[in-house]
Design a protein around this motif. Structure first.
Motif, PDB file in Angstrom:
ATOM      1  N   ALA A  48      -6.856  -1.847   8.498  1.00 47.62           N
ATOM      2  CA  ALA A  48      -6.886  -0.583   9.245  1.00 47.62           C
ATOM      3  C   ALA A  48      -8.100  -0.499  10.168  1.00 47.62           C
ATOM      4  O   ALA A  48      -8.270   0.507  10.866  1.00 47.62           O
ATOM      5  CB  ALA A  48      -6.905   0.594   8.274  1.00 47.62           C
TER       6      ALA A  48
ATOM      7  N   THR B  43       0.119   6.609   8.992  1.00 48.85           N
ATOM      8  CA  THR B  43      -0.276   5.290   9.475  1.00 48.85           C
ATOM      9  C   THR B  43      -1.440   4.789   8.635  1.00 48.85           C
ATOM     10  O   THR B  43      -2.116   5.567   7.945  1.00 48.85           O
ATOM     11  CB  THR B  43      -0.706   5.330  10.953  1.00 48.85           C
ATOM     12  OG1 THR B  43      -1.944   6.042  11.082  1.00 48.85           O
ATOM     13  CG2 THR B  43       0.360   6.014  11.808  1.00 48.85           C
ATOM     14  N   LEU B  44      -1.698   3.518   8.723  1.00 47.58           N
ATOM     15  CA  LEU B  44      -2.776   2.922   7.948  1.00 47.58           C
ATOM     16  C   LEU B  44      -4.122   3.531   8.313  1.00 47.58           C
ATOM     17  O   LEU B  44      -5.002   3.710   7.452  1.00 47.58           O
ATOM     18  CB  LEU B  44      -2.790   1.408   8.177  1.00 47.58           C
ATOM     19  CG  LEU B  44      -3.512   0.542   7.156  1.00 47.58           C
ATOM     20  CD1 LEU B  44      -2.932   0.755   5.763  1.00 47.58           C
ATOM     21  CD2 LEU B  44      -3.435  -0.924   7.554  1.00 47.58           C
TER      22      LEU B  44
ATOM     23  N   GLY C  97      -6.073  -3.758   2.698  1.00 45.78           N
ATOM     24  CA  GLY C  97      -5.458  -2.720   3.515  1.00 45.78           C
ATOM     25  C   GLY C  97      -6.469  -1.947   4.333  1.00 45.78           C
ATOM     26  O   GLY C  97      -6.245  -1.653   5.519  1.00 45.78           O
TER      27      GLY C  97
ATOM     28  N   TYR D 226      -2.002   0.648  -4.793  1.00 48.32           N
ATOM     29  CA  TYR D 226      -1.479  -0.697  -4.494  1.00 48.32           C
ATOM     30  C   TYR D 226      -0.520  -1.103  -5.600  1.00 48.32           C
ATOM     31  O   TYR D 226      -0.745  -0.799  -6.776  1.00 48.32           O
ATOM     32  CB  TYR D 226      -2.647  -1.692  -4.420  1.00 48.32           C
ATOM     33  CG  TYR D 226      -2.258  -3.157  -4.432  1.00 48.32           C
ATOM     34  CD1 TYR D 226      -1.989  -3.839  -3.246  1.00 48.32           C
ATOM     35  CD2 TYR D 226      -2.205  -3.877  -5.625  1.00 48.32           C
ATOM     36  CE1 TYR D 226      -1.649  -5.189  -3.249  1.00 48.32           C
ATOM     37  CE2 TYR D 226      -1.863  -5.230  -5.639  1.00 48.32           C
ATOM     38  CZ  TYR D 226      -1.595  -5.884  -4.445  1.00 48.32           C
ATOM     39  OH  TYR D 226      -1.274  -7.219  -4.463  1.00 48.32           O
TER      40      TYR D 226
ATOM     41  N   ILE E  40       0.884  -1.160   0.000  1.00 48.86           N
ATOM     42  CA  ILE E  40       0.000   0.000   0.000  1.00 48.86           C
ATOM     43  C   ILE E  40       0.924   1.214   0.000  1.00 48.86           C
ATOM     44  O   ILE E  40       1.721   1.402   0.923  1.00 48.86           O
ATOM     45  CB  ILE E  40      -0.914   0.016   1.240  1.00 48.86           C
ATOM     46  CG1 ILE E  40      -1.679  -1.302   1.367  1.00 48.86           C
ATOM     47  CG2 ILE E  40      -1.866   1.208   1.177  1.00 48.86           C
ATOM     48  CD1 ILE E  40      -2.595  -1.614   0.209  1.00 48.86           C
TER      49      ILE E  40
ATOM     50  N   VAL F 279      -3.627   7.129  -2.325  1.00 48.89           N
ATOM     51  CA  VAL F 279      -3.125   5.798  -1.976  1.00 48.89           C
ATOM     52  C   VAL F 279      -3.286   4.883  -3.190  1.00 48.89           C
ATOM     53  O   VAL F 279      -4.300   4.946  -3.890  1.00 48.89           O
ATOM     54  CB  VAL F 279      -3.897   5.191  -0.783  1.00 48.89           C
ATOM     55  CG1 VAL F 279      -3.294   3.843  -0.381  1.00 48.89           C
ATOM     56  CG2 VAL F 279      -3.931   6.136   0.404  1.00 48.89           C
TER      57      VAL F 279
ATOM     58  N   ILE G 174      -5.860   6.517   6.314  1.00 42.37           N
ATOM     59  CA  ILE G 174      -6.484   6.447   4.989  1.00 42.37           C
ATOM     60  C   ILE G 174      -7.994   6.666   5.042  1.00 42.37           C
ATOM     61  O   ILE G 174      -8.634   6.759   3.991  1.00 42.37           O
ATOM     62  CB  ILE G 174      -6.173   5.107   4.287  1.00 42.37           C
ATOM     63  CG1 ILE G 174      -6.836   3.926   5.009  1.00 42.37           C
ATOM     64  CG2 ILE G 174      -4.671   4.904   4.163  1.00 42.37           C
ATOM     65  CD1 ILE G 174      -6.666   2.602   4.284  1.00 42.37           C
TER      66      ILE G 174
ATOM     67  N   ILE H  49       1.356  -6.040   2.785  1.00 44.25           N
ATOM     68  CA  ILE H  49       0.394  -7.081   3.145  1.00 44.25           C
ATOM     69  C   ILE H  49       1.087  -8.423   3.288  1.00 44.25           C
ATOM     70  O   ILE H  49       0.678  -9.275   4.087  1.00 44.25           O
ATOM     71  CB  ILE H  49      -0.736  -7.149   2.092  1.00 44.25           C
ATOM     72  CG1 ILE H  49      -1.532  -5.831   2.094  1.00 44.25           C
ATOM     73  CG2 ILE H  49      -1.666  -8.327   2.328  1.00 44.25           C
ATOM     74  CD1 ILE H  49      -2.481  -5.685   0.918  1.00 44.25           C
TER      75      ILE H  49
ATOM     76  N   HIS I 273       1.917 -10.057   6.661  1.00 51.35           N
ATOM     77  CA  HIS I 273       0.893 -10.601   7.550  1.00 51.35           C
ATOM     78  C   HIS I 273       1.078 -12.113   7.700  1.00 51.35           C
ATOM     79  O   HIS I 273       1.302 -12.809   6.713  1.00 51.35           O
ATOM     80  CB  HIS I 273      -0.499 -10.289   7.013  1.00 51.35           C
ATOM     81  CG  HIS I 273      -1.570 -10.384   8.063  1.00 51.35           C
ATOM     82  ND1 HIS I 273      -2.064 -11.585   8.509  1.00 51.35           N
ATOM     83  CD2 HIS I 273      -2.224  -9.428   8.772  1.00 51.35           C
ATOM     84  CE1 HIS I 273      -2.979 -11.374   9.436  1.00 51.35           C
ATOM     85  NE2 HIS I 273      -3.086 -10.076   9.613  1.00 51.35           N
TER      86      HIS I 273
ATOM     87  N   LEU J  40       3.321   2.176   2.912  1.00 54.34           N
ATOM     88  CA  LEU J  40       2.589   2.346   4.159  1.00 54.34           C
ATOM     89  C   LEU J  40       2.386   0.994   4.842  1.00 54.34           C
ATOM     90  O   LEU J  40       2.349   0.909   6.061  1.00 54.34           O
ATOM     91  CB  LEU J  40       1.231   2.993   3.865  1.00 54.34           C
ATOM     92  CG  LEU J  40       0.452   3.592   5.018  1.00 54.34           C
ATOM     93  CD1 LEU J  40       1.214   4.755   5.639  1.00 54.34           C
ATOM     94  CD2 LEU J  40      -0.916   4.075   4.521  1.00 54.34           C
ATOM     95  N   LEU J  41       2.270  -0.045   4.018  1.00 51.80           N
ATOM     96  CA  LEU J  41       2.031  -1.391   4.531  1.00 51.80           C
ATOM     97  C   LEU J  41       2.483  -2.396   3.484  1.00 51.80           C
ATOM     98  O   LEU J  41       2.288  -2.192   2.289  1.00 51.80           O
ATOM     99  CB  LEU J  41       0.523  -1.591   4.808  1.00 51.80           C
ATOM    100  CG  LEU J  41       0.052  -3.019   5.118  1.00 51.80           C
ATOM    101  CD1 LEU J  41       0.493  -3.431   6.519  1.00 51.80           C
ATOM    102  CD2 LEU J  41      -1.463  -3.130   4.991  1.00 51.80           C
TER     103      LEU J  41
END
Length: 359
Positions: free
Chosen positions: A154, A117-118, A150, A201, A107, A199, A121, A222, A225, A219-220
């Motif tokens: 969040a 931070t997530l 994402g 992907y 993301i 934002v 968004i 995935i 995870h 930002l992240l």
């Protein structure tokens, strides 16, 4: 003298097959390795069967079979969205194996974005491509899935953000590399840097390229995870599909193809540098982007399986595509999985050994 059997009881001779076709996406696949080193060609040369690549054809109708799976006697390994879409439209294919190569799923925000931070968004503009294509808009589906994942990580719902369409192109007529300026993420990355959206992907080597060359800020990821089903998207997992009639009438051909993939996966485990170089060639990027996009253990993850996790991951991707309106119709998912050819492939490798054919 015994009576001759009735004609109807005499088994039909298996149909003669003199050529097969294969296609793969420009991402890490066992089929990509097998064609890069021409092992699949060598395996079938022994049988007098020619092997052709859809991607190398000059005929747009032939190349379009990468998405529609309309070409007879053809194998496909790659992103799952076109495979699922083709089956939902009535194309009678079967899944004979699945690979799962985890990849960065980022993301991304602009370098100077105030999103830190997530959770930030909420209410922001999330950009997804909208392409003009006769086939499934797989870049749109994959980006939407990544962004929805994402959003939910969040603690939000899709209605808590704005989805903004970014005009794309008629991608199926082009030979788009997975990374670099020709990437399917180019339109959304341009929109992000222009301030049209907040934002986007991106995944794999293409995402790594966007961070390295265009300065986008993750930002992240995935892929970090721990739950594999959270990581499900177009590339995780990737099915190996084939026409059902070929699997039923010539299981020996399908098993021989899969045996070559099993041997390629076995070879890859002890050849990390060669795998990285081959994937860099497949994805049109650098070895460094491959290492970042797919991780240092890439060479260990080309196994072709029909494990519970792999089959369930593909089922969940099918459910997502159905929920968001990307499919043409419904189909019997369980009947789509054909386990017999992979079992036969393992028998071939056990009988003949893991050595790859000479190209």
């Amino acid at each position: 003298m015994s009576a001759l059997p009735q004609a109807a009881s005499i088994p039909a001779a298996p149909p003669e097959v003199r050529e097969i076709w294969y296609t793969r996406c420009p991402v890490p696949t066992a089929s990509g390795l097998a064609q890069h080193f021409r092992w699949v060609h060598a395996a079938f040369a022994r049988e007098g069967i020619a092997v052709h690549s859809l991607r190398d054809s000059d005929d747009p109708a032939v190349r379009e079979s990468h998405f529609t799976h309309s070409l007879p006697a053809s194998f496909r390994e790659g992103g799952n969205i076109p495979a699922i879409w083709a089956r939902s439209g009535g194309q009678d294919t079967v899944v004979v194996g699945i690979t799962w190569v985890d990849e960065e799923q980022l993301i991304l925000v602009a370098p100077d974005s105030d999103i830190r931070t997530l959770a930030d968004i909420r209410g922001r503009r999330l950009g997804i491509p909208k392409n003009t294509a006769r086939v499934v808009d797989f870049p749109r589906a994959q980006d939407l899935h990544g962004l929805v994942t994402g959003v939910r990580l969040a603690g939000l719902q899709p209605e808590d953000v704005q989805i903004v369409d970014i005009a794309g192109h008629d991608f199926q007529q082009r030979r788009i590399g997975a990374a670099g300026p020709g990437s399917i993420h180019q339109a959304t990355a341009d929109a992000l840097l222009a301030g049209t959206v907040d934002v986007i992907y991106a995944k794999g080597a293409a995402g790594a390229w966007l961070v390295q060359e265009r300065g986008l800020r993750p930002l992240l990821d995935i892929n970090a995870h721990p739950d594999p089903f959270v990581r499900v998207n177009t590339g995780t997992p990737r099915p190996v599909t084939v026409n059902r009639d070929l699997a039923e009438q010539r299981p020996d051909i399908v098993a021989r193809y899969l045996a070559t993939l099993l041997r390629a996966a076995h070879w890859a485990r002890s050849h990390p540098d060669e795998v990285t170089a081959a994937v860099a060639a497949e994805t049109g990027t650098t070895a460094d982007n491959v290492r970042r996009g797919y991780g240092p253990g890439l060479h260990q993850h080309f196994d072709v399986l029909l494990s519970d996790q792999y089959v369930e991951g593909l089922r969940r991707q099918t459910a997502f595509l159905r929920e968001w309106g990307f499919l043409q119709g419904d189909f019997d998912y369980d009947a789509w999985i054909a386990r017999e050819p992979l079992a036969l492939a393992h028998q071939i490798v056990a009988r003949e050994g893991p050595a790859l054919p000479s190209a």
